[in-house]
Design a protein around this motif. Structure first.
Motif, PDB file in Angstrom:
ATOM      1  N   GLY A   2       0.812  -1.203   0.000  1.00  0.00           N
ATOM      2  CA  GLY A   2       0.000   0.000   0.000  1.00  0.00           C
ATOM      3  C   GLY A   2       0.848   1.256   0.000  1.00  0.00           C
ATOM      4  N   SER A   3       1.911   1.267   0.819  1.00  0.00           N
ATOM      5  CA  SER A   3       2.804   2.417   0.883  1.00  0.00           C
ATOM      6  C   SER A   3       3.558   2.602  -0.434  1.00  0.00           C
ATOM      7  CB  SER A   3       3.793   2.235   2.040  1.00  0.00           C
ATOM      8  OG  SER A   3       4.695   3.319   2.117  1.00  0.00           O
ATOM      9  N   MET A   4       4.042   1.512  -1.009  1.00  0.00           N
ATOM     10  CA  MET A   4       4.768   1.597  -2.268  1.00  0.00           C
ATOM     11  C   MET A   4       3.886   2.148  -3.380  1.00  0.00           C
ATOM     12  SD  MET A   4       6.755  -2.046  -1.882  1.00  0.00           S
ATOM     13  CE  MET A   4       7.121  -2.227  -3.624  1.00  0.00           C
ATOM     14  N   GLY A   5       2.645   1.681  -3.435  1.00  0.00           N
ATOM     15  CA  GLY A   5       1.735   2.173  -4.459  1.00  0.00           C
ATOM     16  C   GLY A   5       1.352   3.620  -4.237  1.00  0.00           C
ATOM     17  N   PHE A   6       1.077   3.988  -2.991  1.00  0.00           N
ATOM     18  CA  PHE A   6       0.632   5.348  -2.687  1.00  0.00           C
ATOM     19  C   PHE A   6       1.723   6.371  -2.986  1.00  0.00           C
ATOM     20  CE2 PHE A   6      -0.034   8.954   0.178  1.00  0.00           C
ATOM     21  CZ  PHE A   6      -1.351   9.284  -0.120  1.00  0.00           C
ATOM     22  N   TYR A   7       2.958   6.069  -2.607  1.00  0.00           N
ATOM     23  CA  TYR A   7       4.059   7.002  -2.830  1.00  0.00           C
ATOM     24  C   TYR A   7       4.779   6.765  -4.150  1.00  0.00           C
ATOM     25  CZ  TYR A   7       3.354   8.457   1.994  1.00  0.00           C
ATOM     26  OH  TYR A   7       2.799   8.957   3.155  1.00  0.00           O
ATOM     27  N   ASP A   8       4.219   5.915  -4.985  1.00  0.00           N
ATOM     28  CA  ASP A   8       4.735   5.670  -6.333  1.00  0.00           C
ATOM     29  C   ASP A   8       6.198   5.232  -6.305  1.00  0.00           C
ATOM     30  OD1 ASP A   8       4.421   5.464  -9.078  1.00  0.00           O
ATOM     31  OD2 ASP A   8       5.074   7.528  -9.454  1.00  0.00           O
ATOM     32  N   LEU A   9       6.507   4.276  -5.426  1.00  0.00           N
ATOM     33  CA  LEU A   9       7.856   3.726  -5.329  1.00  0.00           C
ATOM     34  C   LEU A   9       7.996   2.542  -6.277  1.00  0.00           C
ATOM     35  CD1 LEU A   9       8.159   3.780  -1.431  1.00  0.00           C
ATOM     36  CD2 LEU A   9       9.011   5.491  -3.049  1.00  0.00           C
TER      37      LEU A   9
END
Length: 493
Positions: free
Chosen positions: A422-429
């Motif tokens: 979720g964090s990777m997708g949200f912050y476009d990592l």
């Protein structure tokens, strides 16, 4: 001991020896089945000291990604170990999107599971419970989330997903529930007035961010919350909970085809609409100190300045540098100098909160009121010295080893993995973010960490807020292996 008792214990000891001998004969029987033999190496518990400085193995994630027809980004990891699935939706629907109505984002999120067509909050809770499923939600400055944990068997998964889709896509925002939650928030605001730490935090963010959306608390305030209407919640939901504004993270006992079908259902259940624009970067605040008078034994100290956003290329170097300075608990410079050598506090911590735009770098602690001025100066001196000299090689090596040992926990469970996705997708990592991060950390040298910390932090640009009583100040005790002075009370919250 009497002679009779001595004889009794002697016979008992002899009986135990005979029993152990018999057990040993059974274990060593030459006719024992070969399939029961256990190789010595497989039963051995290995120590971290035996891995020769190499990082422990970490779960290898094969992340798959796609986009739904409605525009939601999906990240999926197939995990067949447990007959379960974890689903997490992350929306750019935090309080930074309140648009002048403080508390709107948080209240919208809190109301999601209070009612859907034909079901009230009790029926919704009973529905998830009867299926062995769990619903979760929360709202923060950057984001709002909604999550589902369910058994993966179709007879449990499908009804749980149907109910989840109603909750996230068709909330009715009933008026009675809205009044109840508002009253809970208002009671919380009253409690905050008796909490010096909370008062200091509120003022710190106001000073740090000024007119920026990060300045106000996610929960709003006692002036804004009562005025929020059901119609405003509906409008915010339609805009901020749109499929194009969502990241769908999914981990569990599903095939790619099943995952695609499931996420397509979730995406279609959401309102149609695009992603919301990212908020602007904040302006640099004015440095200096302010004080909140509060009748207490201890003084809360909060020290901050603007840090970085989540995609900053120095993220790994700053993370490692902060672990050494004050982010890693015991053994950090702050804990060693402020607590262990002088006994000024129960705990002192520092950290970068990397967000969509520049989040804060913060140091916080509480100490005895009469030592607060000296403690503040000590912390400023420690920061200035650390930025000037950087970490030692020993500090750097120790921090790398600690991080290498703890980092596998970030993917140790499906719940942990879905949070990472979720964090990777949200912050476009990038999908390789976890591997990249550890590789970058292990490759860092002393000068690189020193340069990154000095680039992003300035000891002359600190925003400082204290909350406590105004009292005559005393000199700090000298550093000692066994400090005489100890904190006067359990930390106040």
């Amino acid at each position: 001991m009497s002679e009779r008792n001595g004889l009794r214990y002697g016979l008992l000891g002899l009986a135990v020896l005979i029993l152990l001998a018999l057990l040993l004969l059974v274990v060593r029987r030459p006719d024992a089945p070969a399939t029961q033999a256990v190789p010595a190496d497989s039963a051995k518990i290995e120590s971290l000291t035996e891995i020769n400085g190499q990082a422990p193995s970490r779960r290898n994630l094969e992340i798959q990604t796609w986009q739904t027809a409605e525009g939601a980004k999906v990240l999926f990891v197939e995990a067949r170990e447990l007959p379960m699935l974890d689903l997490r939706l992350t929306f750019a629907a935090g309080s930074s999107q309140d648009d002048g109505v403080q508390g709107l984002a948080m209240l919208t999120n809190a109301m999601l599971n209070e009612g859907v067509p034909g079901k009230d909050v009790g029926a919704i809770a009973a529905g998830f419970e009867s299926l062995g499923a769990e619903f979760g939600n929360g709202a923060y400055r950057d984001m709002a989330v909604a999550s589902l944990r369910s058994l993966s068997a179709a007879d449990k998964r499908e009804p749980a997903l149907q109910l989840f889709n109603q909750v996230i896509g068709q909330p009715t925002f009933p008026e009675d529930a809205l009044a109840r939650i508002k009253n809970q928030l208002l009671a919380g605001f009253e409690y905050q007035k008796q909490n010096p730490g909370k008062l200091a935090s509120l003022q710190l963010f106001e000073r740090l961010y000024g007119e920026h959306p990060y300045a106000h608390p996610s929960e709003g305030n006692e002036g804004s919350v009562p005025t929020i209407s059901r119609e405003q919640l509906q409008a915010f939901h339609a805009k901020a909970y749109a499929a194009g504004n969502a990241v769908i993270a999914l981990v569990g006992d599903l095939s790619r085809a099943e995952a695609e079908a499931l996420t397509a259902e979730v995406s279609a259940a959401l309102p149609a609409g695009p992603a919301l624009p990212i908020i602007a970067q904040p302006d640099v605040p004015q440095a200096g100190a302010s004080h909140i008078e509060f009748p207490s034994n201890q003084t809360h100290l909060m020290i901050a300045q603007l840090g970085i956003d989540r995609r900053d290329p120095d993220y790994a170097a700053l993370f490692l540098g902060n672990q050494i300075f004050g982010g890693g608990g015991f053994g950090t410079r702050l804990m060693s100098e402020v607590r262990e050598k002088r006994g000024l506090t129960y705990g002192v911590y520092s950290g970068f909160s990397a967000m969509q735009v520049r989040g804060p770098f913060m140091i916080n602690l509480q100490t005895r009121a009469e030592l607060s001025a000296g403690t503040l100066q000590l912390i400023k001196d420690l920061l200035r010295d650390y930025l000037a000299s950087g970490p030692t090689q020993e500090e750097l090596d120790n921090a790398k080893r600690e991080l290498a040992g703890s980092f596998p926990l970030s993917t140790a469970s499906n719940a942990a993995i879905v949070g990472q996705l979720g964090s990777m997708g949200f912050y476009d990592l990038p999908l390789s973010h976890l591997e990249d991060f550890m590789r970058e950390v292990q490759a860092l040298g002393v000068e690189q960490v020193k340069a990154a910390m000095a680039k992003h932090l300035d000891p002359e640009a600190l925003v400082i807020v204290s909350a406590g009583p105004t009292v005559a100040q005393q000199e700090l005790p000298p550093p000692s292996d066994k400090p005489v002075e100890q904190p006067s009370a359990v930390p106040e919250h």
